[in-house]
Design an enzyme around this catalytic site. Structure first.
Site, PDB file in Angstrom:
ATOM      1  N   GLU A  86       0.823  -1.212   0.000  1.00 14.70           N
ATOM      2  CA  GLU A  86       0.000   0.000   0.000  1.00 14.70           C
ATOM      3  C   GLU A  86       0.857   1.263   0.000  1.00 14.70           C
ATOM      4  OE1 GLU A  86      -2.841  -0.190   3.152  1.00 14.70           O
ATOM      5  OE2 GLU A  86      -3.669  -2.105   2.476  1.00 14.70           O
ATOM      6  N   CYS A  87       1.887   1.260  -0.809  1.00 14.00           N
ATOM      7  CA  CYS A  87       2.849   2.358  -0.840  1.00 14.00           C
ATOM      8  C   CYS A  87       2.825   3.016  -2.215  1.00 14.00           C
ATOM      9  CB  CYS A  87       4.242   1.806  -0.534  1.00 14.00           C
ATOM     10  SG  CYS A  87       5.601   2.981  -0.638  1.00 14.00           S
ATOM     11  N   GLY A  88       3.166   4.294  -2.263  1.00  7.69           N
ATOM     12  CA  GLY A  88       3.257   4.962  -3.557  1.00  7.69           C
ATOM     13  C   GLY A  88       4.315   4.360  -4.454  1.00  7.69           C
ATOM     14  N   THR A  90       4.847   1.051  -4.567  1.00  3.36           N
ATOM     15  CA  THR A  90       4.484  -0.343  -4.815  1.00  3.36           C
ATOM     16  C   THR A  90       4.609  -0.735  -6.294  1.00  3.36           C
ATOM     17  OG1 THR A  90       3.083  -0.445  -2.849  1.00  3.36           O
ATOM     18  CG2 THR A  90       2.609  -2.038  -4.586  1.00  3.36           C
TER      19      THR A  90
END
Length: 211
Positions: A86-88, A90
């Site tokens: 759930e990371c920018g 990813t």
């Protein structure tokens, strides 16, 4: 600048769900890869007998496999990357899969290490992480189970990497990368913003692989 960085990294930019055909292809590819990892890891030498100055002394709990012994990568170049769903950043999974596919035949491995250490961006269960990596990115490289990568409870591999090359080995965010040479020693670390397919990282991998 850091606030902007965190704000960017906090957003979730997962791709659109794949079509049924693509999902089926990815599931099949991942299942075949996991079966090969299982075979390989079960035959690997015990890390306890490895050189204490090399990465081969370590093993991780596996995401799909029971364990990921670093001895399985003896003589290969390995990129160890702490990941999150759930990371920018990813979408770097796509680039990691690309370089894995390109260089694997020459003795290159990627080891994904899911971690919830940064802003709680890997909150899911093992099954949820498996499904995410399979359906969204068709990840066929080895994956560890969810792991602490910073702080007092960090995995011993990360403490060792810091001893080897200093502070640059300590992840500052998700998708930090540590490159291990064919001799099991740390070559260098690359921060989150270094794309897997970047010229900088490719040059380091090519150099480590040799001819």
């Amino acid at each position: 600048a850091m606030a902007a960085f965190v704000a960017l990294a906090a957003c979730n930019r997962a791709p659109e769900p794949p079509t049924a055909d693509v999902a089926e292809q990815r599931n099949a590819a991942v299942a075949a890869a996991v079966a090969e990892h299982e075979r390989r890891f079960s035959q690997a030498a015990e890390p306890a007998g490895a050189d204490a100055s090399s990465a081969y002394q370590f093993q991780f709990t596996g995401l799909w496999t029971e364990r990921v012994p670093m001895t399985a990568f003896n003589g290969e170049v390995v990129l160890v990357v702490n990941t999150a769903s759930e990371c920018g950043f990813t979408p770097q999974y796509e680039g990691l899969q690309q370089i894995y596919s390109e260089y694997q035949a020459r003795g290159f491995e990627v080891l994904g290490v899911p971690s919830n250490n940064f802003n709680g961006q890997e909150p899911g269960s093992a099954e949820q992480i498996q499904e995410f990596c399979t359906l969204n990115y068709g990840v066929t490289f080895p994956m560890a189970g969810k792991t602490e990568v910073i702080g007092a409870d960090r995995h011993p591999f990360y403490a060792w990497a810091e001893q080897q090359i200093g502070e640059s080995a300590v992840p500052g965010w998700n998708f930090h990368k540590i490159l291990i040479g064919r001799d099991g020693r740390v070559i260098a670390a690359f921060n989150t913003r270094t794309e897997p397919t970047s010229a900088e990282l490719r040059a380091a991998i090519e150099s480590a692989l040799g001819t």
